[in-house]
Design a protein around this motif. Structure first.
Motif, PDB file in Angstrom:
ATOM      1  N   SER A  19       0.911  -1.206  -0.017  1.00 44.80           N
ATOM      2  CA  SER A  19       0.000   0.095  -0.085  1.00 44.80           C
ATOM      3  C   SER A  19       0.819   1.336   0.156  1.00 44.80           C
ATOM      4  O   SER A  19       2.013   1.426   0.752  1.00 44.80           O
ATOM      5  N   PRO A  20       0.439   2.375  -0.790  1.00 48.40           N
ATOM      6  CA  PRO A  20       1.361   3.426  -0.825  1.00 48.40           C
ATOM      7  C   PRO A  20       1.423   4.130   0.449  1.00 48.40           C
ATOM      8  O   PRO A  20       2.332   4.715   0.827  1.00 48.40           O
ATOM      9  N   VAL A  21       0.226   4.130   1.364  1.00 47.72           N
ATOM     10  CA  VAL A  21       0.365   4.526   2.621  1.00 47.72           C
ATOM     11  C   VAL A  21       1.432   4.020   3.481  1.00 47.72           C
ATOM     12  O   VAL A  21       1.778   4.658   4.235  1.00 47.72           O
ATOM     13  N   LEU A  22       1.465   2.552   3.426  1.00 46.36           N
ATOM     14  CA  LEU A  22       2.145   1.919   4.378  1.00 46.36           C
ATOM     15  C   LEU A  22       3.649   2.019   4.035  1.00 46.36           C
ATOM     16  O   LEU A  22       4.721   2.173   4.781  1.00 46.36           O
ATOM     17  N   VAL A  23       3.936   2.312   2.805  1.00 44.09           N
ATOM     18  CA  VAL A  23       5.120   2.392   2.266  1.00 44.09           C
ATOM     19  C   VAL A  23       5.632   3.762   2.555  1.00 44.09           C
ATOM     20  O   VAL A  23       6.853   3.966   2.999  1.00 44.09           O
ATOM     21  N   GLU A  24       4.706   4.666   2.684  1.00 43.01           N
ATOM     22  CA  GLU A  24       5.138   6.303   3.061  1.00 43.01           C
ATOM     23  C   GLU A  24       5.235   6.340   4.607  1.00 43.01           C
ATOM     24  O   GLU A  24       6.514   6.853   4.894  1.00 43.01           O
ATOM     25  N   ARG A  25       4.574   5.609   5.268  1.00 44.41           N
ATOM     26  CA  ARG A  25       5.026   5.358   6.690  1.00 44.41           C
ATOM     27  C   ARG A  25       6.215   4.850   7.145  1.00 44.41           C
ATOM     28  O   ARG A  25       6.960   5.111   8.048  1.00 44.41           O
ATOM     29  N   TYR A  26       6.594   3.514   6.266  1.00 41.84           N
ATOM     30  CA  TYR A  26       7.698   2.916   6.375  1.00 41.84           C
ATOM     31  C   TYR A  26       9.082   4.010   6.309  1.00 41.84           C
ATOM     32  O   TYR A  26       9.706   3.798   6.836  1.00 41.84           O
ATOM     33  N   LEU A  75       7.306  -0.944  13.244  1.00 43.04           N
ATOM     34  CA  LEU A  75       6.021  -1.719  13.312  1.00 43.04           C
ATOM     35  C   LEU A  75       4.810  -0.916  12.468  1.00 43.04           C
ATOM     36  O   LEU A  75       4.398   0.041  12.850  1.00 43.04           O
ATOM     37  N   LEU A  76       4.409  -1.895  11.537  1.00 36.51           N
ATOM     38  CA  LEU A  76       3.442  -1.182  10.434  1.00 36.51           C
ATOM     39  C   LEU A  76       1.935  -1.769  11.040  1.00 36.51           C
ATOM     40  O   LEU A  76       0.921  -1.304  10.780  1.00 36.51           O
ATOM     41  N   THR A  77       2.301  -2.955  11.496  1.00 32.84           N
ATOM     42  CA  THR A  77       1.042  -3.857  11.850  1.00 32.84           C
ATOM     43  C   THR A  77       1.485  -4.740  12.958  1.00 32.84           C
ATOM     44  O   THR A  77       2.564  -5.194  13.207  1.00 32.84           O
ATOM     45  N   CYS A 116       3.070   4.582  11.880  1.00 30.25           N
ATOM     46  CA  CYS A 116       3.877   3.472  12.549  1.00 30.25           C
ATOM     47  C   CYS A 116       4.626   3.682  13.747  1.00 30.25           C
ATOM     48  O   CYS A 116       4.896   4.683  14.027  1.00 30.25           O
ATOM     49  N   VAL A 117       4.997   2.441  14.398  1.00 33.07           N
ATOM     50  CA  VAL A 117       5.813   2.598  15.584  1.00 33.07           C
ATOM     51  C   VAL A 117       7.213   2.290  15.328  1.00 33.07           C
ATOM     52  O   VAL A 117       7.647   1.084  14.815  1.00 33.07           O
ATOM     53  N   ALA A 118       8.055   3.209  15.616  1.00 32.96           N
ATOM     54  CA  ALA A 118       9.454   2.633  15.530  1.00 32.96           C
ATOM     55  C   ALA A 118      10.308   2.848  16.857  1.00 32.96           C
ATOM     56  O   ALA A 118       9.882   3.442  17.748  1.00 32.96           O
TER      57      ALA A 118
END
Length: 447
Positions: A19-26, A75-77, A116-118
């Motif tokens: 997902s573009p949203v998850l890639v951006e968060r990562y 952590l994305l999920t 996301c949590v880092a």
């Protein structure tokens, strides 16, 4: 490695990020932790958020673990709790991350819905350039927050709320009220929906590390020792009484016995000892066939045993010793004397039921490397290294066997091999604030 990947024996259970949203968060988290970003539009991550595709892109397999000491994570999920940990430098790291996710799952679910949590697995040293530094590691703490600092802001807002409620003149403090409103827009109502992660600290007494060629540190044992895969002389003087390497077979055997860490397979409860030993014998035949240049393509168990009968005089000592042990177990022969300097000795053992059973089975897997099934289950890093050096025919046979005999029922296979609580994919570490008393093993190693 392609056939392992195709069968899910390598890079299995990774989490897809498309997902573009998850890639951006990562990317936001990756920049926050390392100053780097990825140009990939989709990739896969392990439990720590490490991606082998991004590692290849950056030319750095340790981009989230610089120095191999304090593992960073993204952590994305919460679904990452089921994923493996790739490029592990310490045997306890995956267990720590898994426990952290499970014990904070509701909070992490809420946080990862928006961000996301880092974070980082923090210990007391930042470099293990010298083996002695490993002994400065006593515990590992988990530090984490979102990339937007939600938890930091929530704690700050909680303090402001306490001030607002507790101080008489706070109702007239316009600056305090304005700051509270600003923070609340980012954190939500912390009085009704507090989001706090548990402070988690893990004891680091007994562990394996990939550093210095591979070392097993048993600092918390009754009789402490370090067991090194490489030459112990290269480690120098260590702050522990005993240091052994894999050539010290007798000393390692005594270490196991003095600490009640192992038991003979044929005298263990809850397993079919004869079946386990016969399978080990088959693996020894496969290894000998590789050395002889024989083709094992499509070989069945019957083919392997026919090969053993026809070439019995050329099989190694391990095979004949285990054959005698099977005969004794089936009441058809005398008790074979297999001493600790015999090449079959460590093939006859399994870990006793102690808190360190997973670590001990990991060590036994390296001491008896021809048992490729135990090596794969208990020490995947060592398995992948060994696999890279095998002939194509052995690679094919082992990959087919693991796919057919292990992948179909992992839990059942581990239970059949180890009896008492089947080992986890990786050992679970002990919580610093929830340590339980060491339970007595099933008994000392009997002669």
């Amino acid at each position: 490695m392609k056939r392992l990947i195709e069968r899910g024996l390598m890079f299995g259970n990774l989490i897809e990020v498309a997902s573009p949203v998850l890639v951006e968060r990562y990317n936001r988290a990756l920049r926050h932790l390392t100053g780097k970003t990825t140009q990939l539009s989709d990739f896969h991550i392990d439990i720590s958020g490490y991606s082998p595709e991004i590692g290849d892109e950056l030319g750095d397999d340790l981009y989230l673990n610089q120095g191999g000491c304090n593992r960073q994570f993204i952590l994305l999920t919460t679904e990452q709790k089921t994923a493996p940990l790739l490029n592990a430098q310490f045997s306890t790291s995956r267990g720590i991350l898994k426990q952290f996710i499970i014990e904070n799952e509701p909070q992490l679910f809420a946080l990862t819905a928006r961000d996301c949590v880092a974070g980082e697995l923090v210990n007391s040293v930042f470099s293990v350039s010298d083996p002695t530094r490993l002994f400065d590691i006593r515990k590992v703490e988990v530090e984490a927050d979102t990339t937007e600092g939600t938890l930091r802001d929530a704690d700050k807002l909680g303090g402001m709320v306490d001030t607002f409620k507790g101080e008489e003149d706070a109702w007239f403090d316009d600056v305090l009220i304005a700051d509270m409103i600003t923070l609340a827009k980012r954190t939500g109502d912390v009085t009704r929906n507090p989001v706090r992660l548990k402070h988690m600290s893990f004891q680091q007494d007994n562990f394996w590390t990939a550093h210095f060629g591979g070392m097993y540190v048993f600092r918390g044992a009754d009789h402490p020792a370090v067991i090194s895969k490489e030459n112990k002389a290269d480690l120098g003087k260590l702050p522990i009484k005993y240091t052994f390497d894999f050539r010290d077979k007798n000393q390692i055997a005594k270490f196991f016995e003095y600490n009640d860490l192992v038991e003979p397979i044929v005298k263990a409860r809850g397993i079919d000892a004869s079946a386990i030993l016969r399978q080990k014998m088959d693996f020894i035949v496969v290894d000998a066939a590789q050395d002889a240049g024989l083709d094992l393509t499509g070989a069945t168990r019957r083919d392997i045993r026919a090969l053993a009968r026809n070439n019995a005089d050329h099989l190694p000592e391990e095979y004949h010793a285990l054959q005698k042990l099977v005969s004794w177990a089936e009441s058809e022969g005398r008790w074979p004397r297999i001493t600790s300097d015999h090449p079959a000795y460590f093939y006859t053992l399994r870990a006793a039921d102690t808190p360190d059973k997973d670590l001990v089975n990991m060590l036994l897997a390296e001491l008896a490397p021809k048992d490729v099934r135990q090596l794969f289950i208990c020490h995947k890093e060592a398995f992948y290294r060994a696999y890279a050096g095998w002939t194509e025919t052995k690679k094919s046979y082992v990959a087919d066997f693991l796919d057919r005999e292990y992948q179909a029922d992992k839990t059942g296979a581990r239970a059949a091999l180890f009896g008492h609580d089947a080992p986890m994919e990786e050992p679970e570490p002990a919580r610093q604030d929830d340590l339980i008393a060491r339970v007595g093993p099933w008994g000392a190693l009997r002669r």
